[in-house]
Design an enzyme around this catalytic site. Structure first.
Site, PDB file in Angstrom:
ATOM      1  CE  LYS A  34      -0.583  -0.078   4.947  1.00  0.00           C
ATOM      2  NZ  LYS A  34      -1.679  -0.004   6.013  1.00  0.00           N
ATOM      3  N   GLY A  38       9.933  -1.877  -0.078  1.00  0.00           N
ATOM      4  CA  GLY A  38      11.038  -1.567   0.775  1.00  0.00           C
ATOM      5  C   GLY A  38      10.515  -1.456   2.259  1.00  0.00           C
ATOM      6  CE  LYS A  50      21.491   1.453  11.199  1.00  0.00           C
ATOM      7  NZ  LYS A  50      19.958   1.881  11.615  1.00  0.00           N
ATOM      8  N   GLY A 179      12.715   6.990  25.022  1.00  0.00           N
ATOM      9  CA  GLY A 179      13.176   5.646  24.643  1.00  0.00           C
ATOM     10  C   GLY A 179      14.429   5.364  24.715  1.00  0.00           C
ATOM     11  N   GLY A 181      15.952   2.527  23.835  1.00  0.00           N
ATOM     12  CA  GLY A 181      16.289   1.287  23.194  1.00  0.00           C
ATOM     13  C   GLY A 181      17.310   1.636  21.804  1.00  0.00           C
ATOM     14  N   GLY A 269       9.599   2.129  20.560  1.00  0.00           N
ATOM     15  CA  GLY A 269       9.448   0.869  19.778  1.00  0.00           C
ATOM     16  C   GLY A 269       8.124   0.575  19.023  1.00  0.00           C
ATOM     17  CG  ASP A 309       8.869  -5.793  12.668  1.00  0.00           C
ATOM     18  OD1 ASP A 309       9.805  -6.552  12.737  1.00  0.00           O
ATOM     19  OD2 ASP A 309       9.095  -4.302  12.519  1.00  0.00           O
ATOM     20  CB  ALA A 317      15.688  -5.587   8.743  1.00  0.00           C
ATOM     21  CG  HIS A 441      49.327  -7.859  11.964  1.00  0.00           C
ATOM     22  ND1 HIS A 441      48.563  -7.441  13.459  1.00  0.00           N
ATOM     23  CD2 HIS A 441      50.145  -7.151  11.983  1.00  0.00           C
ATOM     24  CE1 HIS A 441      49.367  -6.433  13.790  1.00  0.00           C
ATOM     25  NE2 HIS A 441      50.307  -6.319  13.076  1.00  0.00           N
TER      26      HIS A 441
END
Length: 467
Positions: A34, A38, A50, A179, A181, A269, A309, A317, A441
């Site tokens: 709808k 994505g 990000k 929040g 979180g 949340g 979810d 995700a 290294h």
């Protein structure tokens, strides 16, 4: 469309990955969305945040140029350009996903879907509706904001949610975040880097509740040093307009206090979103506020699956995309069950935090006797060359056989380093397996190697554990 194998309701990271995988397996797939392909992840969550994190990090590099032996003069930023860059990245990725779907012959229908019966879906558009018949349905409708019971919370344009904060035209001088979180902490880090005065309020007594307590406390101390203020074990009672600012009344065990701020960000949340699907009408069972599913993502109604979810298990995700693949593989005849044993969790704060497996408290409760070792970034050559000495890798093993049961990282590129830990836990590796694996290294990945050596009792580049 009676020959359609599956109709997927929701084009977020769970739904579109399920569609792509299903098409790969030869299924005829219809994807109903709808909004934007994505979903939250690409448009309003993982990717745009990000992009902002990266811009904030570059800005911090400029601020500390002298520590690298560099001089940067008259450096500034235009926040509207930061937002435009974020938008370009989102558009590039969403268009890429749409191209993949078209290339795999997935039919995309824009509109709101309702399940009439098993195998029957109606898609409502602005001035029309379309009925679909299918052998299977996958519900991938994601989540929505958790509402707060706070007086006057809907009455100001300066009270914003985590969608709206992504498109701020300009930065405020102060922001209060409700929040602590992962989302609240990420936004706090982003805006703190850009010079916004941040205060975080949370009803809990600590930040990042899912994360290992020691690691979460380490991040807490770092963020406080960066100037972020915290009011934990506190509850917002009321928000009101006052002198062209917001007056936030916060209550804790010591009493009440007023905090004046320009913006309030609600970051408390999300909850599963299955409204409008007619789940009650067809009898879909719920569990812990999400849709109840089995190990193959099947609901109690034959031919109807649910992923992401909306299931409410681990609202991440990468979990959603894995669940989507499990569901379409089952539809295609493959009996591969979903497992939550190894699920990495990342927080893109500054510094980053990443975890996989059991935290220390959980490990001690399950195994009683465990080994714990922390290897500091301060003892890693690559970290020092990057000026990223803040942090450590914390490894937890079962003392009986040194099998790895948890890894927790705070520091630069923790979100990248956690992949090796996830693979090690997935394959049942013990500390010796890691210690005997040559690591390049100088790299940050050597911190993981040396944490394993510490578990075995012979760390090379530290005298003893940080404890």
């Amino acid at each position: 469309m009676s020959d359609t194998d599956v109709v997927i309701i929701g084009g977020g990271v769970g739904g579109y990955v399920a569609a792509l995988k299903g098409a790969q397996l030869g299924l005829k797939v219809v994807l109903v969305e709808k909004g934007q392909i994505g979903g939250v992840c690409l448009n309003l969550g993982c990717i745009p945040t990000k992009a902002l994190v990266s811009s904030a990090q570059v800005w911090e590099f400029f601020q500390h140029a002298a520590e690298y032996g560099l001089t940067a003069e008259n450096v500034s930023f235009e926040y509207t350009e930061v937002v435009k860059r974020k938008d370009r990245i989102v558009q590039h990725l969403t268009r890429g996903v749409e191209s993949l779907l078209r290339a795999r012959k997935v039919q995309i229908i824009k509109g709101r879907a309702e399940i009439d019966n098993p195998g029957e879906v109606t898609v409502y558009q602005e001035d029309s509706k379309e009925k679909l018949k299918t052998r299977n349905i996958i519900i991938a409708t994601g989540s929505t904001f958790r509402k707060l019971e706070i007086e006057d919370i809907e009455k100001s344009k300066n009270i914003i949610n985590t969608d709206e904060v992504l498109s701020l035209a300009q930065l405020p001088r102060e922001m209060l975040i409700i929040g602590a979180g992962y989302s609240g902490i990420e936004f706090a880090s982003i805006f703190n880097s850009f010079g916004v005065q941040i205060e975080i309020v949370d009803i809990l007594t600590r930040i990042l509740l899912p994360v290992d307590a020691e690691v979460a406390n380490s991040l807490f101390e770092v963020l406080k040093k960066k100037g972020i203020r915290f009011s934990l074990n506190s509850k917002v009672q009321k928000i009101a307009e006052k002198n062209q600012k917001l007056s936030v009344l916060v209550k804790n065990n010591q009493g009440e206090k007023e905090i004046l701020t320009e913006k309030v960000l609600i970051s408390t949340g999300r909850i599963p979103d299955y409204e409008g699907l007619n789940h009650h009408g067809i009898g879909i069972e719920l569990e812990n506020n999400g849709i109840k599913v089995d190990q193959f993502m099947r609901t109690n109604i034959p031919g109807i699956y649910a992923i992401g979810d909306v299931v409410g298990k681990k609202m991440l995700a990468h979990v959603a995309s894995t669940q989507g693949q499990i569901a379409v593989q089952h539809i295609a005849g493959f009996q591969k069950p979903m497992s939550y044993r190894v699920v990495p969790f990342c927080v893109f704060s500054n510094p980053e935090v990443a975890s996989v497996g059991l935290n220390e408290d959980e490990a001690k409760e399950k195994y009683q006797d465990v080994n714990v070792f922390k290897f500091p970034y301060l003892a890693n050559g690559k970290a020092l060359s990057m000026n990223e000495q803040e942090g450590y890798v914390k490894m937890i093993s079962n003392k009986k056989n040194n099998k790895m049961i948890g890894v927790h990282i705070i520091g630069a590129h923790a979100s990248d380093l956690i992949a090796e830990a996830s693979l090690a836990l997935q394959k049942g590796c013990n500390a010796l397996d890691i210690a005997e694996t040559i690591h390049a290294h100088p790299t940050l990945s050597e911190t993981f190697l040396e944490a394993a050596e510490g578990i075995l009792g012979y760390p090379i580049h530290v005298i003893k554990s940080m404890r």
